[in-house]
Write a protein that holds these residues in place. Structure first.
Motif, PDB file in Angstrom:
ATOM      1  N   ARG A  70      11.507   9.914   4.021  1.00  0.00           N
ATOM      2  CA  ARG A  70      10.535   9.265   4.895  1.00  0.00           C
ATOM      3  C   ARG A  70      10.879   7.778   4.978  1.00  0.00           C
ATOM      4  NH1 ARG A  70      10.029  13.829   5.605  1.00  0.00           N
ATOM      5  NH2 ARG A  70       8.151  15.146   5.552  1.00  0.00           N
ATOM      6  N   VAL A  71      10.592   7.185   6.120  1.00  0.00           N
ATOM      7  CA  VAL A  71      10.786   5.743   6.314  1.00  0.00           C
ATOM      8  C   VAL A  71       9.505   5.176   6.906  1.00  0.00           C
ATOM      9  CG1 VAL A  71      12.099   3.932   7.475  1.00  0.00           C
ATOM     10  CG2 VAL A  71      13.259   6.035   6.729  1.00  0.00           C
ATOM     11  N   LEU A  72       9.012   4.102   6.336  1.00  0.00           N
ATOM     12  CA  LEU A  72       7.854   3.394   6.885  1.00  0.00           C
ATOM     13  C   LEU A  72       8.343   2.034   7.355  1.00  0.00           C
ATOM     14  CD1 LEU A  72       4.716   3.543   7.252  1.00  0.00           C
ATOM     15  CD2 LEU A  72       4.574   2.149   5.203  1.00  0.00           C
ATOM     16  N   ASP A  73       8.287   1.802   8.664  1.00  0.00           N
ATOM     17  CA  ASP A  73       8.869   0.587   9.231  1.00  0.00           C
ATOM     18  C   ASP A  73       7.829  -0.256   9.951  1.00  0.00           C
ATOM     19  OD1 ASP A  73      10.707  -1.309   9.979  1.00  0.00           O
ATOM     20  OD2 ASP A  73      11.371  -0.214  11.755  1.00  0.00           O
ATOM     21  N   VAL A  74       7.798  -1.548   9.608  1.00  0.00           N
ATOM     22  CA  VAL A  74       6.947  -2.511  10.295  1.00  0.00           C
ATOM     23  C   VAL A  74       7.789  -3.523  11.068  1.00  0.00           C
ATOM     24  CG1 VAL A  74       5.105  -2.321   8.591  1.00  0.00           C
ATOM     25  CG2 VAL A  74       6.886  -4.042   8.280  1.00  0.00           C
ATOM     26  N   VAL A  75       9.097  -3.332  11.074  1.00  0.00           N
ATOM     27  CA  VAL A  75      10.022  -4.336  11.601  1.00  0.00           C
ATOM     28  C   VAL A  75      10.405  -4.051  13.051  1.00  0.00           C
ATOM     29  CG1 VAL A  75      12.256  -5.457  11.283  1.00  0.00           C
ATOM     30  CG2 VAL A  75      10.901  -4.801   9.293  1.00  0.00           C
ATOM     31  N   GLY A  76      10.882  -2.832  13.328  1.00  0.00           N
ATOM     32  CA  GLY A  76      11.334  -2.497  14.666  1.00  0.00           C
ATOM     33  C   GLY A  76      12.631  -3.206  15.009  1.00  0.00           C
ATOM     34  N   GLY A  77      12.872  -3.429  16.307  1.00  0.00           N
ATOM     35  CA  GLY A  77      14.090  -4.097  16.732  1.00  0.00           C
ATOM     36  C   GLY A  77      15.335  -3.358  16.263  1.00  0.00           C
ATOM     37  N   ASP A  78      16.306  -4.117  15.769  1.00  0.00           N
ATOM     38  CA  ASP A  78      17.574  -3.525  15.333  1.00  0.00           C
ATOM     39  C   ASP A  78      17.419  -2.610  14.127  1.00  0.00           C
ATOM     40  OD1 ASP A  78      18.805  -4.919  17.351  1.00  0.00           O
ATOM     41  OD2 ASP A  78      19.479  -6.568  16.062  1.00  0.00           O
ATOM     42  N   MET A  79      16.289  -2.705  13.414  1.00  0.00           N
ATOM     43  CA  MET A  79      16.093  -1.870  12.233  1.00  0.00           C
ATOM     44  C   MET A  79      15.909  -0.397  12.620  1.00  0.00           C
ATOM     45  SD  MET A  79      16.285  -2.301   9.028  1.00  0.00           S
ATOM     46  CE  MET A  79      16.051  -4.073   8.920  1.00  0.00           C
ATOM     47  N   ALA A  80      15.574  -0.122  13.863  1.00  0.00           N
ATOM     48  CA  ALA A  80      15.364   1.267  14.287  1.00  0.00           C
ATOM     49  C   ALA A  80      16.622   2.105  14.094  1.00  0.00           C
ATOM     50  CB  ALA A  80      14.914   1.303  15.748  1.00  0.00           C
TER      51      ALA A  80
ATOM     52  N   ALA B   7       0.831  -1.207   0.000  1.00  0.00           N
ATOM     53  CA  ALA B   7       0.000   0.000   0.000  1.00  0.00           C
ATOM     54  C   ALA B   7       0.862   1.251   0.000  1.00  0.00           C
ATOM     55  CB  ALA B   7      -0.925  -0.011   1.217  1.00  0.00           C
ATOM     56  N   ALA B   8       1.936   1.245   0.778  1.00  0.00           N
ATOM     57  CA  ALA B   8       2.818   2.416   0.838  1.00  0.00           C
ATOM     58  C   ALA B   8       3.461   2.692  -0.515  1.00  0.00           C
ATOM     59  CB  ALA B   8       3.894   2.196   1.899  1.00  0.00           C
ATOM     60  N   ILE B   9       3.889   1.641  -1.203  1.00  0.00           N
ATOM     61  CA  ILE B   9       4.502   1.810  -2.518  1.00  0.00           C
ATOM     62  C   ILE B   9       3.502   2.427  -3.495  1.00  0.00           C
ATOM     63  CG2 ILE B   9       5.341   0.549  -4.535  1.00  0.00           C
ATOM     64  CD1 ILE B   9       6.674  -1.407  -2.555  1.00  0.00           C
ATOM     65  N   GLN B  10       2.284   1.917  -3.497  1.00  0.00           N
ATOM     66  CA  GLN B  10       1.306   2.404  -4.475  1.00  0.00           C
ATOM     67  C   GLN B  10       0.802   3.803  -4.132  1.00  0.00           C
ATOM     68  OE1 GLN B  10      -1.505  -1.018  -5.194  1.00  0.00           O
ATOM     69  NE2 GLN B  10      -0.340  -1.004  -7.113  1.00  0.00           N
ATOM     70  N   ILE B  11       0.656   4.102  -2.867  1.00  0.00           N
ATOM     71  CA  ILE B  11       0.253   5.453  -2.476  1.00  0.00           C
ATOM     72  C   ILE B  11       1.364   6.442  -2.814  1.00  0.00           C
ATOM     73  CG2 ILE B  11      -0.208   6.927  -0.466  1.00  0.00           C
ATOM     74  CD1 ILE B  11      -1.789   4.538   0.701  1.00  0.00           C
TER      75      ILE B  11
END
Length: 337
Positions: free
Chosen positions: A220-230, A165-169
């Motif tokens: 902008r960054v959209l993250d669903v991962v969290g953890g070390d990715m922060a 959805a983020a890619i298409q928006i």
């Protein structure tokens, strides 16, 4: 309530025997939901499966006090009845909707402001894959973080529902999306949706983002991962960037380089959609209807990949989602599809 006389007294619905594994989801019979003023009753044809559904099943995401305890945050189907003070839709209209719960059922009552028409040429299964993810991304990345034309957005989980959805928006807005994926198949899917480039999660993500943005970083960054990715997100962000955290699949806590975050002037925001008021959800729906939805009816629009299960196999759908190997969205089909 209009059309109430023609409705059955009961419906099929997925019940949660007790918090725990997917095997605790069982198909049973329940009374039809009450329709309050300002709500419409939808005969459900398809219901999307989302991360919050899994969390609710585990006992980690309780529904709001005034919401249905039945799992399910998005549906498609037909308007079956209208509550008082509604007037935007008619009985029989084909719609999709963001629910406050209750989606894994034959019928669901939804505030009218959270209902949208199905894009032209879309099936019920395809339409049920849209609301929860598009409402979430519109609220967080667009309305709050201000994604705008010519920005670059780094999208984690780019082959999933939220990432797609983020890619298409972003494509509709005129921004460039860089998708982070974990396989060549997922990377190809993200590019079909409109990603300008992809990065494999095994790569040095920061180095690749800097390479792809001529050293600037992601706006902008959209993250669903969290953890070390922060920490990676902070390193990969451009000055004045905004990181949107909407899930924490790999961990809810993490050490982060605060001094670098301060030096870059970054904003980190987090949000969940379900507790938002009906007024806020209606405003998100209006934004989608006016600025995004018309694009989805274009003949060359790429629809998300959808994998379907009969509603009686909701447990199998949850098992499949927990493997994190699917492309696009998982959708449950009722007998009305």
């Amino acid at each position: 309530m209009t059309n109430a006389a023609s409705l059955p007294a009961t419906m099929s619905a997925i019940a949660l025997k007790s918090p725990g594994g997917p095997e605790n989801l069982v198909l049973g019979t329940q009374p039809l939901p009450a329709v309050r003023p300002g709500e419409v009753l939808i005969r459900v044809a398809a219901a999307g499966v989302n991360g919050p559904d899994l969390a609710q099943r585990r006992g980690q995401y309780d529904p709001p006090a005034d919401a249905s305890p039945i799992i399910g945050l998005e549906v498609s189907g037909e308007i079956a009845a209208l509550g008082e003070t509604t007037g935007r839709y008619r009985v029989g209209d084909k719609v999709m909707a963001l629910t406050n719960g209750g989606g894994y059922a034959g019928y669901v009552a939804v505030p009218e402001g959270q209902v949208l028409p199905i894009p032209r040429g879309w099936s019920f299964a395809e339409a049920a894959a849209l609301p929860e993810t598009w409402f979430t991304v519109t609220q967080t990345l667009v309305m709050r973080a201000g994604l705008s034309p010519d920005m670059t957005v780094l999208v984690h989980g780019a082959s999933g529902g939220i990432g797609g959805a983020a890619i298409q928006i972003a494509k509709i807005i005129g921004a460039k999306a860089i998708g982070v994926t974990s396989s060549p198949e997922k990377a190809a899917y993200a590019k079909r949706l409109g990603a300008t480039a992809t990065i494999d999660r095994s790569e040095d993500i920061t180095a690749r983002v800097m390479e792809l943005t001529d050293g600037k970083g992601a706006d902008r960054v959209l993250d669903v991962v969290g953890g070390d990715m922060a920490a990676v997100n902070i390193e990969a962000s451009a000055r004045g960037g905004h990181i949107v955290q909407i899930s924490t699949l790999d961990g809810g806590t993490a050490p982060v380089p605060l001094r670098l975050m301060m030096a870059k002037g970054l904003t980190l925001s987090g949000s969940t959609l379900r507790p938002q008021s009906k007024e806020i959800k209606a405003a998100i729906a209006e934004h989608i209807a006016l600025r995004l939805l018309p694009h989805l009816s274009l003949p060359d629009w790429v629809k998300p990949n959808v994998t379907t299960f009969p509603i009686a196999e909701a447990s199998k759908a949850h098992e499949h989602m927990e493997k994190r190997s699917h492309l696009g969205k998982l959708v449950l089909l009722t007998s009305a599809d």
